[in-house]
Design an enzyme around this catalytic site. Sequence first.
Site, PDB file in Angstrom:
ATOM      1  N   HIS A   1      47.009  35.530  38.366  1.00 36.07           N
ATOM      2  CA  HIS A   1      46.358  36.765  37.937  1.00 36.07           C
ATOM      3  C   HIS A   1      47.317  37.922  38.177  1.00 36.07           C
ATOM      4  CE1 HIS A   1      43.497  40.142  38.111  1.00 36.07           C
ATOM      5  NE2 HIS A   1      42.625  39.372  37.501  1.00 36.07           N
TER       6      HIS A   1
ATOM      7  N   ASP B   1      45.206  32.151  45.932  1.00 28.65           N
ATOM      8  CA  ASP B   1      44.168  32.975  45.327  1.00 28.65           C
ATOM      9  C   ASP B   1      42.972  32.075  45.032  1.00 28.65           C
ATOM     10  OD1 ASP B   1      42.484  34.401  43.662  1.00 28.65           O
ATOM     11  OD2 ASP B   1      44.026  34.978  42.225  1.00 28.65           O
TER      12      ASP B   1
ATOM     13  N   GLN C   1      38.655  32.248  41.732  1.00 30.21           N
ATOM     14  CA  GLN C   1      37.928  31.471  40.727  1.00 30.21           C
ATOM     15  C   GLN C   1      37.414  30.133  41.258  1.00 30.21           C
ATOM     16  OE1 GLN C   1      36.931  32.649  37.950  1.00 30.21           O
ATOM     17  NE2 GLN C   1      38.111  34.539  38.089  1.00 30.21           N
TER      18      GLN C   1
ATOM     19  N   LYS D   1      32.332  37.247  42.897  1.00 29.39           N
ATOM     20  CA  LYS D   1      32.505  35.999  42.143  1.00 29.39           C
ATOM     21  C   LYS D   1      31.519  34.925  42.608  1.00 29.39           C
ATOM     22  CE  LYS D   1      36.493  37.374  40.152  1.00 29.39           C
ATOM     23  NZ  LYS D   1      36.713  37.562  38.719  1.00 29.39           N
TER      24      LYS D   1
ATOM     25  N   CYS E   1      43.964  39.060  32.233  1.00 24.29           N
ATOM     26  CA  CYS E   1      44.803  39.525  33.359  1.00 24.29           C
ATOM     27  C   CYS E   1      45.805  38.447  33.770  1.00 24.29           C
ATOM     28  CB  CYS E   1      43.944  39.936  34.555  1.00 24.29           C
ATOM     29  SG  CYS E   1      42.886  41.348  34.235  1.00 24.29           S
TER      30      CYS E   1
END
Length: 404
Positions: free
Chosen positions: A122, A200, A203, A226, A363
């Site tokens: 991202h 990260d 997600q 999220k 992104c």
Amino acid sequence: MVTPDYVVSFRQNFPYFTKNPDSCYLDNAATTHICQPALDKINEYYSFQHATVHRSGHIAATENTNQFEAVRLQVAKWLNAEEKSNIVWTKGATEAANLVAHCLHHAFLQAGDEVIVSMTEHHASFVTWQQLALKYNFRLRIAPVDQHMKIDVDELKKLINKNTRVVVCCHVANATGVKQPIEKICQLVKAHANIISVVDGAQAINHIPVDVQSLGCDFYYFSAHKMYAGTGLGVLYTCSRVQEQLTPYQYGGEMVRSVSITRSEFNQAPFMFEAGTPNIASVYALSATLNFLDKQALTQLRTYEHELMQYLIAQLKQFPEIKIHGSEGFCGAVSFSLKDWHAYDVGEILAQMGVAVRTGKHCAMPLVDSINTNGTVRVSLAAYTLVEEIDKLINAVKQLREFL
């Protein structure tokens, strides 16, 4: 496929769908809707508990401080972190990515050192490391993806050398929804004592159980919005080994122990990384969400999510004009292109049909531009997504074909 009753019951905990019963919301990778327990906790805090933490000594402030730190411990246990001090509150995953990059740069990186960032990242991570590399003259190297849209571990191995200091990768790719071989990557990095791993998890956090110690990463971060808890809060796990060597990223109240005219002494971790008044309400909302999720049959809901994703992919594959980006390991989202159509046009027409998806570069321009310069259409699910919503999407795509 038919939506199970337990999914319908789970969905009833989200007031957005009460007001919008016919909603076809397939943009959960951008943000999930907030659950009622989190909303209730936010209202309760601002109505009856509002006082700052870690500063004042009156009863309301002290009670808030104790509750605030109890949530830090709750999140540490939920992620299986070593200590509650390993949990740092941020404004979101983007601030967490920036905090990690800047802190690691100051503590570990010199001109000539190398940082490996995967092609799947991202912009919050990719651009941050790119700009730091340009400014401070360390080298940014890009780990490519294979034909399945997964980070190529063999190619990653070739990139690692004596100058490598940091490896940055995502747990699940934001642009494609493909789960990355994160376990292999963390194991690979861990074999090099002088290399730090940054993951990260934005997600992944709503779809995969996360155990940071089992994973063996040095940093792991995500946003609360999220996973049904609302906006304005990020969670950053920092391992004890690396945390002790870092200096603050921002300056302000609470992160200092003492200040004189000529020098400042900083607070201990995690407080040295939390300058200013924190988002107390959002921390409490996250706690309420975790309590809510603990009462749900999460394994059953995640199994349903997986089956729904397989159903979605099978339905999309019936259209020869559609190209799905990736072939396996889809987790919460899938991206596709419709032949001869610009992604933005597809998204606009779907929106007019009442279907909410994300279109464009997500992104993640370096990756998406390598896939399709016109962008892609991303469909993303959550445990409250109905089979009927997938059917509505597919019917809308059929109408698009007729329009063609």
